[in-house]
Enzyme design. Structure first.
Site, PDB file in Angstrom:
ATOM      1  N   THR A   1      42.325  32.729  42.201  1.00 28.68           N
ATOM      2  CA  THR A   1      40.902  32.562  42.509  1.00 28.68           C
ATOM      3  C   THR A   1      40.522  31.175  41.996  1.00 28.68           C
ATOM      4  OG1 THR A   1      40.527  34.925  42.150  1.00 28.68           O
ATOM      5  CG2 THR A   1      38.586  33.499  42.151  1.00 28.68           C
TER       6      THR A   1
ATOM      7  N   ASP B   1      34.388  40.770  40.604  1.00 26.28           N
ATOM      8  CA  ASP B   1      34.057  40.281  41.935  1.00 26.28           C
ATOM      9  C   ASP B   1      33.213  41.323  42.656  1.00 26.28           C
ATOM     10  OD1 ASP B   1      34.052  38.515  44.040  1.00 26.28           O
ATOM     11  OD2 ASP B   1      35.985  39.184  44.835  1.00 26.28           O
TER      12      ASP B   1
ATOM     13  N   GLU C   1      36.440  37.211  59.184  1.00 28.61           N
ATOM     14  CA  GLU C   1      35.154  37.457  59.838  1.00 28.61           C
ATOM     15  C   GLU C   1      34.886  36.404  60.908  1.00 28.61           C
ATOM     16  OE1 GLU C   1      32.629  37.497  56.275  1.00 28.61           O
ATOM     17  OE2 GLU C   1      31.082  38.265  57.621  1.00 28.61           O
TER      18      GLU C   1
ATOM     19  N   HIS D   1      28.418  40.299  55.371  1.00 31.51           N
ATOM     20  CA  HIS D   1      29.875  40.341  55.178  1.00 31.51           C
ATOM     21  C   HIS D   1      30.372  41.783  55.105  1.00 31.51           C
ATOM     22  CE1 HIS D   1      33.875  39.291  53.750  1.00 31.51           C
ATOM     23  NE2 HIS D   1      33.716  40.098  52.720  1.00 31.51           N
TER      24      HIS D   1
ATOM     25  N   ARG E   1      45.045  39.282  53.579  1.00 32.56           N
ATOM     26  CA  ARG E   1      44.473  40.439  54.278  1.00 32.56           C
ATOM     27  C   ARG E   1      45.502  41.499  54.629  1.00 32.56           C
ATOM     28  NH1 ARG E   1      39.479  39.793  52.614  1.00 32.56           N
ATOM     29  NH2 ARG E   1      38.565  37.814  53.281  1.00 32.56           N
TER      30      ARG E   1
ATOM     31  N   ASP F   1      37.781  32.914  46.577  1.00 33.20           N
ATOM     32  CA  ASP F   1      38.564  34.099  46.225  1.00 33.20           C
ATOM     33  C   ASP F   1      39.628  34.319  47.311  1.00 33.20           C
ATOM     34  OD1 ASP F   1      39.296  36.414  44.865  1.00 33.20           O
ATOM     35  OD2 ASP F   1      37.910  37.651  46.025  1.00 33.20           O
TER      36      ASP F   1
ATOM     37  N   GLU G   1      32.444  32.045  47.848  1.00 32.29           N
ATOM     38  CA  GLU G   1      31.578  32.839  46.970  1.00 32.29           C
ATOM     39  C   GLU G   1      30.863  31.932  45.975  1.00 32.29           C
ATOM     40  OE1 GLU G   1      33.354  36.274  45.261  1.00 32.29           O
ATOM     41  OE2 GLU G   1      34.748  36.600  46.930  1.00 32.29           O
TER      42      GLU G   1
ATOM     43  N   LYS H   1      44.489  40.097  46.158  1.00 33.16           N
ATOM     44  CA  LYS H   1      43.441  39.237  45.627  1.00 33.16           C
ATOM     45  C   LYS H   1      43.841  38.527  44.333  1.00 33.16           C
ATOM     46  CE  LYS H   1      39.946  40.723  48.284  1.00 33.16           C
ATOM     47  NZ  LYS H   1      38.988  39.860  48.961  1.00 33.16           N
TER      48      LYS H   1
ATOM     49  N   GLN I   1      46.239  43.326  51.419  1.00 32.00           N
ATOM     50  CA  GLN I   1      45.012  44.065  51.079  1.00 32.00           C
ATOM     51  C   GLN I   1      44.851  45.327  51.939  1.00 32.00           C
ATOM     52  OE1 GLN I   1      41.490  41.687  51.691  1.00 32.00           O
ATOM     53  NE2 GLN I   1      40.080  43.302  51.087  1.00 32.00           N
TER      54      GLN I   1
ATOM     55  N   GLU J   1      37.629  33.347  50.677  1.00 30.45           N
ATOM     56  CA  GLU J   1      36.305  33.957  50.580  1.00 30.45           C
ATOM     57  C   GLU J   1      35.418  32.954  49.862  1.00 30.45           C
ATOM     58  OE1 GLU J   1      36.786  37.940  48.904  1.00 30.45           O
ATOM     59  OE2 GLU J   1      37.128  38.706  50.935  1.00 30.45           O
TER      60      GLU J   1
HETATM   61 CA    CA Z   1      35.988  38.447  46.927  1.00 27.91          CA
END
Ligand code: CA
Length: 388
Positions: A235, A106, A336, A113, A215, A211, A179, A231, A218, A177
């Site tokens: 996924t 990843d 975000e 970002h 948080r 993904d 992606e 994470k 993390q 996320e």
């Molecule tokens: Ca990611």
């Protein structure tokens, strides 16, 4: 015999022809191609046993010349009457994981970002770390927890930072996320870096990726070695692998890179992809991330991933990292979009920051095809189940 009806504006017309793995009641999973709202069984339609496998890997391993040849044969097949036993309505099949994931990497290729996350996680320092514009930052993820669209996601539990000591419990800051993922078709040997200019020979196609990210887990665990349990619980990837061969018209120049990257990260013709993503939260679009804004190109990511001599394999998946544009409504992660939870967005009439149990997130994308058409990627969708 069946002639497949293809509406003129279908994002799954003859210019797309994405590959997936499907089954029908009483039959084993095998490779199919989507045409409009039908799935064509390639083992039956082309009489080729490589497509009777329950994943795209054996076909992808046959290499670029075969990908070109088969695409032409599929185009011929579906442009004419197709044998009845080779055509299934999309809503009558079950879709599966389209390929067997070998390794999963990843990246973190969006400057918007990375800058936003830098401001959120490290408000007192420069948003980008000193390495960011010199190499595509990435980490090795967990291949065994890459799941197909439609798989429910159990809310993870883990250690969260506390006042004086960490606490253990379910994640309270569960995020997405949005992606884009690249699927390696033919691998490279140990000790042999892949040139950025060999991307087309090596990479078979493109999928959408969610993904999922916890948080709070993390933020506590990531120093100094990076993402781990925040994470690795899941996924999600989309069901259809859009071949790179379908994305010629979607190629665009990457944003200017300053400073100029090191020689191994230079391409003869640097290109990105003009994909328009859309993120839906419980059916409501909350963000439209533009892939064309990504700083590091797909070929630079592959070159970087192998520059140390690491081998690559058929089925390797490398994802771009969260796709975010410069505008607020172009941010591909909720941390975000809601600025760390301080600026809620309105979903279904109420203020929301992170994911609640029962929430469903769906990411879709389209890209330009030839002659003003659009290429569809389908969706990657997942629903949050309560922690166990
Ligand atoms: Ca990611």
């Amino acid at each position: 015999m069946t002639r497949i009806a293809i509406p003129e504006d279908s994002p799954f017309g003859l210019a797309n022809l994405p590959y997936g793995v499907f089954s029908t009641p009483g039959t084993a999973p095998r490779v199919g191609v989507r045409v409009a709202d039908s799935v064509v069984d390639l083992a039956a339609g082309l009489g080729d046993d490589v497509f009777a496998a329950p994943s795209l890997n054996p076909f992808m391993a046959q290499g670029h010349a075969r990908w070109v040849e088969v695409r032409e044969r599929v185009l011929d097949l579906v442009s004419e009457d197709v044998p009845d036993d080779a055509v299934h309505p999309l809503d009558a099949v079950t879709l599966h994981m389209p390929f067997e994931v070998a390794d999963y990497v990843d990246f973190y290729a969006s400057e918007h970002h990375a800058s936003n996350l830098g401001r959120l996680f490290r408000p007192d320092s420069e948003p980008l770390m000193p390495n960011w514009k010199h190499l595509p930052v990435g980490y090795h993820g967990r291949a065994g927890t890459v799941v197909p669209s439609g798989t429910d996601i159990v809310r993870p539990s883990g250690q969260r930072k506390g006042e004086s000591a960490p606490t253990f419990g379910e994640s309270r800051r569960l995020d997405i996320e949005a992606e884009v993922g690249f699927v390696v078709g033919t691998g490279s040997a140990l000790g042999e870096p892949v040139s950025a200019d060999d991307f087309d020979e090596r990479v078979f196609g493109v999928v959408l990726v969610n993904d999922w990210s916890a948080r709070d887990i993390q933020a506590w665990e990531y120093v100094p070695l990076g993402p781990f349990l925040g994470k690795s619980f899941a996924t999600s990837v989309s069901h259809w692998v859009v071949p790179l061969l379908a994305l010629e018209a979607a190629r665009v120049a990457t944003p200017p890179q300053d400073p100029e990257p090191l020689p191994y990260l230079r391409e003869k013709n640097p290109w990105g992809l003009d994909l328009d993503l859309a993120v839906s939260w419980n059916g409501q679009v909350v963000s439209r991330p533009p892939y064309r804004e990504m700083y590091w190109s797909p070929a630079q990511m592959l070159a970087h991933m192998t520059v140390n001599g690491a081998s690559s394999r058929t089925g390797d998946l490398f994802a771009s990292g969260t796709v975010s544009g410069p505008a607020k409504d172009q941010r591909g992660a909720f941390i975000e979009l809601t600025w760390g939870g301080k600026e809620p967005v309105t979903v279904n009439g109420g203020p929301r920051t992170f994911l609640e149990d029962g929430d469903e997130v769906s990411i879709t994308a389209t890209a330009p095809g030839p002659s003003g058409t659009r290429i569809g990627f389908g969706d990657v969708t997942g629903r949050i189940l309560p922690a166990r």
